[in-house]
Design a protein around this motif. Structure first.
Motif, mmCIF file in Angstrom:
data_model
loop_
_atom_site.group_PDB
_atom_site.id
_atom_site.type_symbol
_atom_site.label_atom_id
_atom_site.label_comp_id
_atom_site.label_asym_id
_atom_site.label_seq_id
_atom_site.Cartn_x
_atom_site.Cartn_y
_atom_site.Cartn_z
ATOM 1 N N PRO A 156 0.794 -1.240 0.000
ATOM 2 C CA PRO A 156 0.000 0.000 0.000
ATOM 3 C C PRO A 156 0.827 1.292 0.000
ATOM 4 O O PRO A 156 0.588 2.166 -0.851
ATOM 5 N N PRO A 157 1.831 1.441 0.882
ATOM 6 C CA PRO A 157 2.595 2.694 0.809
ATOM 7 C C PRO A 157 3.415 2.813 -0.476
ATOM 8 O O PRO A 157 3.606 3.914 -1.004
ATOM 9 N N ALA A 158 3.898 1.689 -0.997
ATOM 10 C CA ALA A 158 4.667 1.728 -2.238
ATOM 11 C C ALA A 158 3.778 2.159 -3.405
ATOM 12 O O ALA A 158 4.192 2.975 -4.242
ATOM 13 N N ILE A 159 2.559 1.641 -3.455
ATOM 14 C CA ILE A 159 1.640 2.020 -4.533
ATOM 15 C C ILE A 159 1.221 3.478 -4.382
ATOM 16 O O ILE A 159 1.126 4.211 -5.374
ATOM 17 N N ARG A 160 0.991 3.908 -3.147
ATOM 18 C CA ARG A 160 0.641 5.316 -2.922
ATOM 19 C C ARG A 160 1.751 6.224 -3.449
ATOM 20 O O ARG A 160 1.493 7.205 -4.164
ATOM 21 N N ALA A 161 2.993 5.912 -3.142
ATOM 22 C CA ALA A 161 4.125 6.715 -3.621
ATOM 23 C C ALA A 161 4.233 6.643 -5.144
ATOM 24 O O ALA A 161 4.477 7.666 -5.810
ATOM 25 N N PHE A 162 4.050 5.462 -5.716
ATOM 26 C CA PHE A 162 4.120 5.289 -7.161
ATOM 27 C C PHE A 162 3.040 6.115 -7.855
ATOM 28 O O PHE A 162 3.312 6.828 -8.825
ATOM 29 N N ARG A 163 1.816 6.025 -7.357
ATOM 30 C CA ARG A 163 0.705 6.763 -7.972
ATOM 31 C C ARG A 163 0.893 8.267 -7.852
ATOM 32 O O ARG A 163 0.473 9.028 -8.725
#
Length: 147
Positions: A15-22
Motif C-alpha cells: 500500500p505505501p509503495a503504490i501510494r508513492a508510485f501513484r
C-alpha cells in the motif's frame, strides 16, 4: 502495471509503495492480485501480471529474482503458553507442542517445513489452514502454536 503479490505483502508493504508510485506517476494504473506463492508465479508465467512479489522460488525459469526485503519467523501462541515468555525459541523448542500449519501451497509453509528439517524434527500439524490470520486466531485461542 499488474502485480501479483503474497497476501502478507499486499497487507503491509504494497500500500505505501503504490501510494508513492501513484503520486509520482498518476497516469499509470496499478492492478493488484493477492495470491499464494505458486499462484502468483503462475500469473507471471502466463503473462497475466507484469511482476510478482513472492518468496524466493525453488526455480526461476526464465525470470530473474531480486530480493527487496527479508523477514523473520516469529512464534505465535496464546499468552499463557509455556513458550510465550521466552525471549527466543528454536525450532527444537516447538517439539511436543500442537502445531498449526499453513497449507502446503503457502510460502510460509515452505519456511516452517524447512525450519523443522533444519531442527531435525518431524512435526505432524494438529491443524492446517490456508490463511495466516486463521492460524493466529487458533493460536490465540490456545489450540496450538504457529510461526
Amino acid at each position: 502495471v499488474s502485480i501479483a503479490a503474497l497476501p502478507s505483502v499486499v497487507c503491509t508493504l504494497l500500500p505505501p509503495a503504490i501510494r508513492a508510485f501513484r503520486s509520482s506517476f498518476p497516469g499509470i494504473d496499478v492492478q493488484i492480485r493477492d495470491a499464494p506463492q505458486d499462484r502468483a508465479t503462475e500469473l507471471l508465467e502466463d503473462g497475466i501480471v507484469d511482476l510478482a512479489i513472492v518468496g524466493h522460488p525453488a526455480s526461476l525459469g526464465a525470470f530473474a529474482f531480486d530480493p527487496v526485503t527479508s523477514d523473520r519467523m516469529h512464534l505465535v501462541c496464546h499468552r499463557q503458553h509455556s513458550l510465550a515468555t521466552r525471549e527466543s525459541v528454536t525450532w527444537a523448542d516447538l517439539a511436543g507442542h500442537d502445531f498449526i500449519a499453513i497449507s502446503p501451497a503457502s510460502s510460509v509453509r515452505r519456511l516452517t517445513d524447512a525450519g523443522f528439517v533444519h531442527g531435525n524434527l518431524s512435526i505432524e500439524p494438529r491443524y492446517e489452514v490456508d490463511q495466516i490470520p486463521s492460524a493466529a486466531a487458533l493460536a490465540a485461542a490456545g489450540l496450538g502454536i504457529t510461526a
